[in-house]
Design a protein around this motif. Structure first.
Motif, PDB file in Angstrom:
ATOM      1  N   PRO A   1      74.284 -16.591 122.621  1.00  0.00           N
ATOM      2  CA  PRO A   1      73.882 -16.483 121.215  1.00  0.00           C
ATOM      3  C   PRO A   1      74.416 -15.169 120.630  1.00  0.00           C
ATOM      4  N   ILE A   2      74.760 -15.199 119.344  1.00  0.00           N
ATOM      5  CA  ILE A   2      75.256 -13.983 118.689  1.00  0.00           C
ATOM      6  C   ILE A   2      74.058 -13.239 118.087  1.00  0.00           C
ATOM      7  N   GLU A   3      73.913 -11.986 118.479  1.00  0.00           N
ATOM      8  CA  GLU A   3      72.841 -11.156 117.911  1.00  0.00           C
ATOM      9  C   GLU A   3      73.270 -10.650 116.534  1.00  0.00           C
ATOM     10  N   ARG A   4      74.490 -10.095 116.508  1.00  0.00           N
ATOM     11  CA  ARG A   4      75.049  -9.568 115.263  1.00  0.00           C
ATOM     12  C   ARG A   4      76.546  -9.315 115.491  1.00  0.00           C
ATOM     13  N   ASP A   5      77.387  -9.766 114.585  1.00  0.00           N
ATOM     14  CA  ASP A   5      78.843  -9.576 114.687  1.00  0.00           C
ATOM     15  C   ASP A   5      79.360  -9.893 116.098  1.00  0.00           C
ATOM     16  N   LEU A   6      79.857  -8.860 116.803  1.00  0.00           N
ATOM     17  CA  LEU A   6      80.435  -9.102 118.128  1.00  0.00           C
ATOM     18  C   LEU A   6      79.436  -8.842 119.255  1.00  0.00           C
TER      19      LEU A   6
ATOM     20  N   ARG B   1      82.102 -12.185 111.810  1.00  0.00           N
ATOM     21  CA  ARG B   1      80.944 -11.427 111.345  1.00  0.00           C
ATOM     22  C   ARG B   1      79.724 -12.329 111.337  1.00  0.00           C
ATOM     23  N   TYR B   2      78.618 -11.763 111.740  1.00  0.00           N
ATOM     24  CA  TYR B   2      77.342 -12.461 111.582  1.00  0.00           C
ATOM     25  C   TYR B   2      76.268 -11.409 111.381  1.00  0.00           C
ATOM     26  N   ARG B   3      75.753 -11.368 110.150  1.00  0.00           N
ATOM     27  CA  ARG B   3      74.684 -10.410 109.833  1.00  0.00           C
ATOM     28  C   ARG B   3      73.427 -11.229 109.597  1.00  0.00           C
ATOM     29  N   PRO B   4      72.541 -11.235 110.597  1.00  0.00           N
ATOM     30  CA  PRO B   4      71.414 -12.183 110.563  1.00  0.00           C
ATOM     31  C   PRO B   4      70.559 -12.095 109.306  1.00  0.00           C
ATOM     32  N   GLU B   5      70.497 -10.917 108.693  1.00  0.00           N
ATOM     33  CA  GLU B   5      69.627 -10.790 107.518  1.00  0.00           C
ATOM     34  C   GLU B   5      70.279 -11.383 106.261  1.00  0.00           C
ATOM     35  N   GLN B   6      71.601 -11.605 106.286  1.00  0.00           N
ATOM     36  CA  GLN B   6      72.281 -12.149 105.103  1.00  0.00           C
ATOM     37  C   GLN B   6      72.969 -13.484 105.345  1.00  0.00           C
ATOM     38  N   ASP B   7      73.512 -13.686 106.570  1.00  0.00           N
ATOM     39  CA  ASP B   7      74.361 -14.851 106.814  1.00  0.00           C
ATOM     40  C   ASP B   7      73.590 -15.972 107.485  1.00  0.00           C
ATOM     41  N   SER B   8      73.875 -17.218 107.043  1.00  0.00           N
ATOM     42  CA  SER B   8      73.259 -18.346 107.732  1.00  0.00           C
ATOM     43  C   SER B   8      74.130 -18.776 108.908  1.00  0.00           C
TER      44      SER B   8
ATOM     45  N   PHE C   1      84.642 -15.247 109.201  1.00  0.00           N
ATOM     46  CA  PHE C   1      85.666 -14.277 109.599  1.00  0.00           C
ATOM     47  C   PHE C   1      85.957 -13.287 108.477  1.00  0.00           C
ATOM     48  N   GLN C   2      86.006 -12.019 108.831  1.00  0.00           N
ATOM     49  CA  GLN C   2      86.404 -10.982 107.876  1.00  0.00           C
ATOM     50  C   GLN C   2      87.712 -10.359 108.369  1.00  0.00           C
ATOM     51  N   THR C   3      88.662 -10.177 107.460  1.00  0.00           N
ATOM     52  CA  THR C   3      89.957  -9.622 107.863  1.00  0.00           C
ATOM     53  C   THR C   3      90.046  -8.151 107.477  1.00  0.00           C
ATOM     54  N   TYR C   4      90.450  -7.337 108.443  1.00  0.00           N
ATOM     55  CA  TYR C   4      90.682  -5.909 108.192  1.00  0.00           C
ATOM     56  C   TYR C   4      92.143  -5.617 108.476  1.00  0.00           C
ATOM     57  N   LYS C   5      92.792  -4.887 107.558  1.00  0.00           N
ATOM     58  CA  LYS C   5      94.181  -4.470 107.800  1.00  0.00           C
ATOM     59  C   LYS C   5      94.154  -3.057 108.357  1.00  0.00           C
ATOM     60  N   VAL C   6      94.760  -2.896 109.531  1.00  0.00           N
ATOM     61  CA  VAL C   6      94.728  -1.587 110.179  1.00  0.00           C
ATOM     62  C   VAL C   6      96.137  -1.214 110.618  1.00  0.00           C
ATOM     63  N   SER C   7      96.548   0.017 110.304  1.00  0.00           N
ATOM     64  CA  SER C   7      97.840   0.509 110.776  1.00  0.00           C
ATOM     65  C   SER C   7      97.627   1.090 112.173  1.00  0.00           C
ATOM     66  N   CYS C   8      98.254   0.437 113.160  1.00  0.00           N
ATOM     67  CA  CYS C   8      97.922   0.782 114.550  1.00  0.00           C
ATOM     68  C   CYS C   8      99.135   1.308 115.314  1.00  0.00           C
ATOM     69  N   PRO C   9      98.990   2.416 116.026  1.00  0.00           N
ATOM     70  CA  PRO C   9     100.012   2.817 116.990  1.00  0.00           C
ATOM     71  C   PRO C   9     100.075   1.781 118.113  1.00  0.00           C
ATOM     72  N   GLU C  10     101.272   1.554 118.652  1.00  0.00           N
ATOM     73  CA  GLU C  10     101.464   0.499 119.649  1.00  0.00           C
ATOM     74  C   GLU C  10     100.658   0.730 120.929  1.00  0.00           C
TER      75      GLU C  10
ATOM     76  N   ARG D   1      98.489 -10.670 113.787  1.00  0.00           N
ATOM     77  CA  ARG D   1      97.135 -11.119 113.458  1.00  0.00           C
ATOM     78  C   ARG D   1      96.382 -11.322 114.754  1.00  0.00           C
ATOM     79  N   ILE D   2      95.243 -10.706 114.880  1.00  0.00           N
ATOM     80  CA  ILE D   2      94.462 -10.847 116.110  1.00  0.00           C
ATOM     81  C   ILE D   2      93.073 -11.340 115.740  1.00  0.00           C
ATOM     82  N   ARG D   3      92.669 -12.423 116.392  1.00  0.00           N
ATOM     83  CA  ARG D   3      91.347 -12.983 116.099  1.00  0.00           C
ATOM     84  C   ARG D   3      90.345 -12.461 117.143  1.00  0.00           C
ATOM     85  N   ILE D   4      89.280 -11.872 116.654  1.00  0.00           N
ATOM     86  CA  ILE D   4      88.296 -11.265 117.561  1.00  0.00           C
ATOM     87  C   ILE D   4      86.927 -11.917 117.348  1.00  0.00           C
ATOM     88  N   GLU D   5      86.415 -12.497 118.427  1.00  0.00           N
ATOM     89  CA  GLU D   5      85.110 -13.172 118.355  1.00  0.00           C
ATOM     90  C   GLU D   5      84.196 -12.626 119.453  1.00  0.00           C
TER      91      GLU D   5
END
Lengths: 247, 130
Positions: free
Chosen positions: A97-102, A12-19, A23-32, A87-91
């Motif tokens: 340059p990162i504008e916002r998040d992904l 995560r990168y929110r330019p108005e709040q983050d310097s 990483f933020q973790t979300y738990k999601v129940s996913c069909p295969e 666990r999947i890492r998404i960047e």
């Protein structure tokens, strides 16, 4: 329909709040049968509306959803969850340059793409009444592979040379220059040469080959660049021969 | 709204540790040094030969010493890495089109191995080994 709970570690990168990004973790129940993009869409729809990422077609055509998934540049719509652990890492794509998040800033790529004149430069402009520029199937075959690029920028994310030397024109733009140079209807090779055959062009490439390995369309930009190097080297040496033209 | 893009830097010296494919790339780049070192050893050998019998015998005892033999093994291994890596890459750099088809990559790579073997046999015959 089998489901499992997957933890998505999303940068995560929110330019108005983050310097800086975190990483933020979300738990999601996913069909295969889901792809990573489906999981992200679930997060966006149900868990966190502030998450930003680009996507459009969901079928490997638009090239919008490029991101780095478990360290590998991928289209999120082509990354099936069944191929990943719990666990999947998404960047966002690396080297941009990162504008916002992904979401990355792609201005540099757009400028470089434009600089190689990625369009047909015919010997003589024809009016529509004069008909098509004709081509045999063999002439089409010569460049077709390089015309499959969807500008997804995974190759720029994989290319360490682009990361280390940002002036490098880079894989996709150079492959597209090659695509037009190889086109029997095109005479623009000389017009592209100053950009393509420069130090920031093909000669910056050290043939790591990562671009071709990650390309979701099997374009093989690394191969295209080596072929241009060969043509350019032959041009250089023949220019020394009598009647070889100016250097 | 003002923008504040965040630039992540690629570490200048350790970037290749980030992925197996970069490590592999570094290995076949570094293997070029092994080829260069062996060329140097051979050139020194020629130079020592020109200096007379004693100098030549000294060089010969160096290359046949246990250290010399281990060095040979390491350089041979790295030379193989170098050669196979570049042979594998040839079809990308050299596409051969016949009509509407391209000559298959394995054919081009195979031809390189055949020529390599032929040249090696020729050199061995010249050296009086085979």
């Amino acid at each position: 329909m089998s489901e499992r709970t997957i933890e998505l570690e999303v940068l995560r990168y929110r330019p108005e709040q983050d310097s800086e990004p975190w990483f933020q973790t979300y738990k999601v129940s996913c069909p295969e049968e889901w792809v990573v993009l489906d999981a992200l869409n679930y997060v966006k729809d149900e868990l966190d509306r502030t998450l930003s990422y680009r996507w459009s077609c969901h079928m490997f055509v638009c090239g919008s959803c490029g991101m780095v998934i478990d360290g590998e540049p991928k289209l999120a719509c082509k990354a099936f969850l069944r191929d990943y652990g719990n666990r999947i890492r998404i960047e966002p794509l690396a080297n941009f340059p990162i504008e916002r998040d992904l979401v990355i800033v792609m201005d540099d790529f757009m400028e470089k793409l434009e600089s190689v004149k990625p369009y047909l430069i015919p010997k003589e402009e024809k009016s529509i009444d004069q008909g098509e520029y004709l081509q045999t199937p063999a002439q089409l075959k010569a460049y077709k592979q390089y015309s499959m690029c969807i500008n997804c920028m995974l190759c720029y994310s994989a290319c360490p040379q682009y990361g280390l030397a940002p002036e490098f024109i880079g894989p996709a733009a150079l492959a597209l220059a090659h695509r037009y140079n190889m086109d029997s209807r095109d005479v623009g090779r000389k017009a592209r040469e100053d950009t393509v055959a420069s130090h920031e062009g093909i000669w910056e490439c050290s043939f790591v080959g990562a671009c071709s390995e990650v390309c979701p369309k099997s374009v093989d930009p690394a191969g295209a660049i080596q072929q241009v190097k060969l043509t350019s080297a032959i041009d250089y040496f023949t220019s020394w021969l009598p009647g070889g033209g100016s250097r | 709204m003002s923008r504040k893009p965040y630039q992540r830097e690629l570490p200048k010296t350790t970037w290749f540790l980030r992925h197996a494919r970069y490590k592999k790339y570094m290995l076949h780049e570094i293997s070029a040094f092994a080829v260069a070192v062996y060329l140097l050893i051979l050139i020194i050998g020629l130079f020592r030969l020109g200096q007379g019998e004693e100098a030549w015998a000294g060089w010969l005892s160096f290359v046949t010493s246990p250290f010399g033999l281990i060095l040979h093994l390491i350089i041979f291994g790295l030379s193989l890495v170098h050669t196979t890596a570049w042979f594998k890459a040839v079809p990308q750099a050299m596409r051969v089109q016949r009509g509407e088809q391209f000559v298959p990559g394995p054919t081009i790579v195979g031809a390189h191995y055949v020529v390599w073997a032929a040249v090696s046999v020729f050199v061995l015959i010249l050296a009086g080994v085979a």
